[in-house]
Design a protein around this motif. Structure first.
Motif, PDB file in Angstrom:
ATOM      1  N   HIS A 157     -32.746   6.937  40.381  1.00 47.29           N
ATOM      2  CA  HIS A 157     -32.543   5.682  39.961  1.00 47.29           C
ATOM      3  C   HIS A 157     -32.969   5.029  38.569  1.00 47.29           C
ATOM      4  CE1 HIS A 157     -33.908   2.382  42.260  1.00 47.29           C
ATOM      5  NE2 HIS A 157     -34.668   3.397  42.657  1.00 47.29           N
ATOM      6  N   HIS A 158     -34.443   6.545  38.681  1.00 46.43           N
ATOM      7  CA  HIS A 158     -35.363   5.559  37.633  1.00 46.43           C
ATOM      8  C   HIS A 158     -35.205   6.544  36.562  1.00 46.43           C
ATOM      9  CE1 HIS A 158     -37.796   2.915  40.144  1.00 46.43           C
ATOM     10  NE2 HIS A 158     -37.711   3.806  40.746  1.00 46.43           N
ATOM     11  N   ALA A 159     -34.224   7.765  36.906  1.00 44.48           N
ATOM     12  CA  ALA A 159     -34.021   9.194  35.093  1.00 44.48           C
ATOM     13  C   ALA A 159     -33.168   8.278  34.789  1.00 44.48           C
ATOM     14  CB  ALA A 159     -34.076  10.265  36.388  1.00 44.48           C
ATOM     15  N   TYR A 160     -33.533   8.160  33.688  1.00 44.03           N
ATOM     16  CA  TYR A 160     -32.268   7.745  31.976  1.00 44.03           C
ATOM     17  C   TYR A 160     -32.369   9.182  31.544  1.00 44.03           C
ATOM     18  CZ  TYR A 160     -35.062   3.376  31.441  1.00 44.03           C
ATOM     19  OH  TYR A 160     -35.622   2.265  31.828  1.00 44.03           O
ATOM     20  N   ARG A 161     -31.603   9.129  30.900  1.00 46.52           N
ATOM     21  CA  ARG A 161     -30.293   9.974  29.237  1.00 46.52           C
ATOM     22  C   ARG A 161     -31.386  11.666  29.896  1.00 46.52           C
ATOM     23  NH1 ARG A 161     -28.780  11.860  24.800  1.00 46.52           N
ATOM     24  NH2 ARG A 161     -26.675  12.630  24.833  1.00 46.52           N
ATOM     25  N   ASP A 162     -32.738  10.627  29.193  1.00 49.72           N
ATOM     26  CA  ASP A 162     -33.390  12.533  29.371  1.00 49.72           C
ATOM     27  C   ASP A 162     -34.890  11.603  29.508  1.00 49.72           C
ATOM     28  OD1 ASP A 162     -33.859  10.284  27.133  1.00 49.72           O
ATOM     29  OD2 ASP A 162     -34.244  11.353  25.415  1.00 49.72           O
ATOM     30  N   LEU A 163     -35.137  11.193  30.677  1.00 51.31           N
ATOM     31  CA  LEU A 163     -36.839  10.537  30.678  1.00 51.31           C
ATOM     32  C   LEU A 163     -36.687  10.513  32.267  1.00 51.31           C
ATOM     33  CD1 LEU A 163     -36.963   7.389  29.085  1.00 51.31           C
ATOM     34  CD2 LEU A 163     -38.020   9.220  28.644  1.00 51.31           C
ATOM     35  N   ALA A 164     -37.360  12.217  32.779  1.00 43.79           N
ATOM     36  CA  ALA A 164     -38.524  11.656  34.065  1.00 43.79           C
ATOM     37  C   ALA A 164     -38.783  10.112  34.437  1.00 43.79           C
ATOM     38  CB  ALA A 164     -39.025  12.612  34.665  1.00 43.79           C
ATOM     39  N   SER A 165     -39.113   9.333  35.722  1.00 40.44           N
ATOM     40  CA  SER A 165     -39.512   8.543  35.980  1.00 40.44           C
ATOM     41  C   SER A 165     -39.742   7.941  37.072  1.00 40.44           C
ATOM     42  CB  SER A 165     -38.966   7.195  35.138  1.00 40.44           C
ATOM     43  OG  SER A 165     -39.406   6.156  35.497  1.00 40.44           O
ATOM     44  N   GLY A 166     -40.878   7.468  37.764  1.00 40.16           N
ATOM     45  CA  GLY A 166     -40.830   6.480  39.310  1.00 40.16           C
ATOM     46  C   GLY A 166     -40.135   7.738  39.959  1.00 40.16           C
ATOM     47  N   PHE A 167     -40.305   8.763  41.039  1.00 43.45           N
ATOM     48  CA  PHE A 167     -40.124   9.727  41.520  1.00 43.45           C
ATOM     49  C   PHE A 167     -39.028  10.814  41.191  1.00 43.45           C
ATOM     50  CE2 PHE A 167     -42.411   7.390  44.999  1.00 43.45           C
ATOM     51  CZ  PHE A 167     -43.933   6.981  44.258  1.00 43.45           C
ATOM     52  N   CYS A 168     -38.706   9.837  40.025  1.00 51.36           N
ATOM     53  CA  CYS A 168     -37.282  10.850  39.109  1.00 51.36           C
ATOM     54  C   CYS A 168     -36.421  11.319  38.245  1.00 51.36           C
ATOM     55  CB  CYS A 168     -36.010   9.551  39.571  1.00 51.36           C
ATOM     56  SG  CYS A 168     -35.843   8.308  40.646  1.00 51.36           S
ATOM     57  N   PHE A 169     -36.070  12.539  38.527  1.00 53.37           N
ATOM     58  CA  PHE A 169     -35.592  13.134  37.807  1.00 53.37           C
ATOM     59  C   PHE A 169     -34.846  13.718  37.235  1.00 53.37           C
ATOM     60  CE2 PHE A 169     -39.364  14.819  40.487  1.00 53.37           C
ATOM     61  CZ  PHE A 169     -40.410  15.103  39.366  1.00 53.37           C
ATOM     62  N   MET A 170     -33.232  13.801  38.032  1.00 51.58           N
ATOM     63  CA  MET A 170     -31.435  13.618  37.751  1.00 51.58           C
ATOM     64  C   MET A 170     -30.784  12.912  38.486  1.00 51.58           C
ATOM     65  SD  MET A 170     -30.759  17.595  36.308  1.00 51.58           S
ATOM     66  CE  MET A 170     -31.206  18.219  37.797  1.00 51.58           C
ATOM     67  N   ASN A 171     -29.960  11.804  37.401  1.00 55.46           N
ATOM     68  CA  ASN A 171     -29.508  10.253  37.946  1.00 55.46           C
ATOM     69  C   ASN A 171     -28.489  10.984  39.714  1.00 55.46           C
ATOM     70  OD1 ASN A 171     -28.712   7.433  39.092  1.00 55.46           O
ATOM     71  ND2 ASN A 171     -30.188   6.867  37.333  1.00 55.46           N
ATOM     72  N   ASN A 172     -28.851  10.687  40.854  1.00 54.18           N
ATOM     73  CA  ASN A 172     -27.997  11.585  41.381  1.00 54.18           C
ATOM     74  C   ASN A 172     -26.760  10.284  41.698  1.00 54.18           C
ATOM     75  OD1 ASN A 172     -29.556  13.568  42.377  1.00 54.18           O
ATOM     76  ND2 ASN A 172     -30.709  12.105  43.112  1.00 54.18           N
ATOM     77  N   SER A 173     -27.437   8.854  41.360  1.00 55.60           N
ATOM     78  CA  SER A 173     -25.976   7.673  41.556  1.00 55.60           C
ATOM     79  C   SER A 173     -25.224   8.498  40.375  1.00 55.60           C
ATOM     80  CB  SER A 173     -27.033   6.261  41.578  1.00 55.60           C
ATOM     81  OG  SER A 173     -27.474   6.180  43.231  1.00 55.60           O
ATOM     82  N   ALA A 174     -26.053   7.697  39.470  1.00 56.87           N
ATOM     83  CA  ALA A 174     -25.406   7.696  37.882  1.00 56.87           C
ATOM     84  C   ALA A 174     -23.777   8.856  37.836  1.00 56.87           C
ATOM     85  CB  ALA A 174     -26.257   7.685  36.790  1.00 56.87           C
ATOM     86  N   ILE A 175     -24.839  10.482  38.149  1.00 60.23           N
ATOM     87  CA  ILE A 175     -23.775  11.314  38.012  1.00 60.23           C
ATOM     88  C   ILE A 175     -23.322  11.316  39.070  1.00 60.23           C
ATOM     89  CG2 ILE A 175     -24.009  14.073  38.928  1.00 60.23           C
ATOM     90  CD1 ILE A 175     -27.742  13.944  37.699  1.00 60.23           C
ATOM     91  N   ALA A 176     -23.038  10.226  40.171  1.00 58.87           N
ATOM     92  CA  ALA A 176     -21.420  10.572  41.300  1.00 58.87           C
ATOM     93  C   ALA A 176     -21.012   9.109  40.441  1.00 58.87           C
ATOM     94  CB  ALA A 176     -22.452   9.645  42.444  1.00 58.87           C
ATOM     95  N   ALA A 177     -20.937   8.442  40.101  1.00 61.67           N
ATOM     96  CA  ALA A 177     -20.267   7.245  39.488  1.00 61.67           C
ATOM     97  C   ALA A 177     -19.176   8.346  38.179  1.00 61.67           C
ATOM     98  CB  ALA A 177     -21.487   5.902  39.058  1.00 61.67           C
TER      99      ALA A 177
END
Ligand code: ZN
Length: 341
Positions: A157-177
């Motif tokens: 959930h900290h991963a943006y469209r083109d940014l890794a951040s806070g332990f996160c690389f791809m936004n699993n929740s956003a991809i599920a939505a």
């Protein structure tokens, strides 16, 4: 409730974590998933292996250049002379009048907001497995399951469209939505992680079709500091489709449930037909990141409140770090959900 899980998360085993100038071992460790899996087994949840969906679902949320970067990153880094054992950025360009870099060190800086998303040899494989877990759960919901849990690691959930951040690389929740959006006109994401879901907010900030709601420790004094404030409400066509509910540090069960009631009113007014819960468990009173103070019975109440939203639901694992009751808190939130359904 069925639960999607794979051991492929072990490919991603980060070490580096910079806290107040001190390098420590990261709290985002593979053992987290072992404890969460124990929680699923205690709850007698049927485990389902993920399906490989390929790049399609990731590309709905992330930019082509970012996905290429993540896929190529380790090989390019490992070819540098004197490269370290993990990719840690030493620059974060703010992108004013900037040119997209071709050198791997430049690309690493371009695609990270902070130093807490170190990339190692297995990060791409592990992060891809996590998106497959999330999309498999979303597909099961589309196929008629009432609610499905996705044991995603690394979190997203900290991963943006083109940014890794806070332990996160791809936004699993956003991809599920985004996967649910194929068949649902309006989807809500409710983030109960102790940290603001800044990546998710950023991805959908200008969209009117995906409501993003986040309940979290007040960013005035807690990561991610510069996002997650109550005045951030969306922009353009998305104005009004983002709600942040910051809570004082050490907020306990009753005030948390009151915040969930506020979130529920917003979600009902938006009238979605499907829900993604960004299910962090780091609001626990025993979490090492020490933000809020939710008890295990409190997580059971949170589960019940989520169920009472009455929507087909995909619960995507976000944060929640090593403590003796991490697994019990997962068992509790899912049991609370099932009891209230
Ligand atoms: Zn968190």
């Amino acid at each position: 409730m069925k639960a999607v899980h794979t051991e492929l998360h072990r490919n991603h085993d980060p070490q580096f974590y910079l806290v107040r100038g001190v390098v420590k071992r990261t709290t985002e460790q593979p053992e987290r998933a072992d404890r969460l899996l124990a929680g699923l087994k205690a709850g007698k949840h049927e485990l389902v292996a993920p399906t490989a969906f390929g790049q399609g679902p990731r590309a709905r949320v992330h930019s082509p250049e970012y996905l290429n970067f993540l896929e190529e990153a380790w090989e390019a880094w490992a070819a540098l002379p004197d490269a370290g054992s993990e990719m840690i950025p030493n620059m974060h360009p703010v992108r004013n009048e900037a040119t997209y870099p071709t050198h791997i060190v430049g690309r690493l800086g371009w695609h990270t907001t902070d130093t807490s998303a170190p990339i190692g040899p297995g990060t791409w494989a592990g992060a891809c497995a996590a998106t497959d877990v999330a999309v498999t759960a979303a597909q099961m919901a589309l196929d008629g399951e009432d609610a499905v849990y996705a044991l995603c690691r690394p979190p997203g959930h900290h991963a943006y469209r083109d940014l890794a951040s806070g332990f996160c690389f791809m936004n699993n929740s956003a991809i599920a939505a985004a996967h649910l959006r194929q068949r649902h006109e309006r989807v809500a994401i409710l983030d109960v992680d102790v940290h603001h879901g800044n990546g998710t907010q950023g991805i959908f900030y200008e969209r009117p079709d995906v409501l993003t709601v986040s309940i979290h420790a007040d960013p005035v004094s807690y990561y991610p500091f510069v996002w997650g404030h109550a005045h951030e409400r969306g922009q353009g066509a998305g104005l009004g489709a983002n709600l942040n509910i910051p809570l004082p540090l050490k907020t306990g069960d009753d005030a948390y449930i009151t915040a969930l009631e506020t979130a529920a009113r917003m979600i009902h007014a938006f009238a979605p037909t499907a829900l993604v819960v960004a299910l962090g468990l780091d609001a626990s009173e025993h979490d090492p990141l020490a933000g809020l103070a939710v008890t295990t019975p409190g997580f059971r109440r949170i589960g019940a409140a989520l169920a009472q939203l009455g929507l087909p639901t995909v619960l995507v694992q976000e944060g929640g770090y090593l403590s003796d009751i991490l697994g019990q808190n997962l068992t509790a939130v899912l049991a609370g959900f099932e009891e209230a359904r």
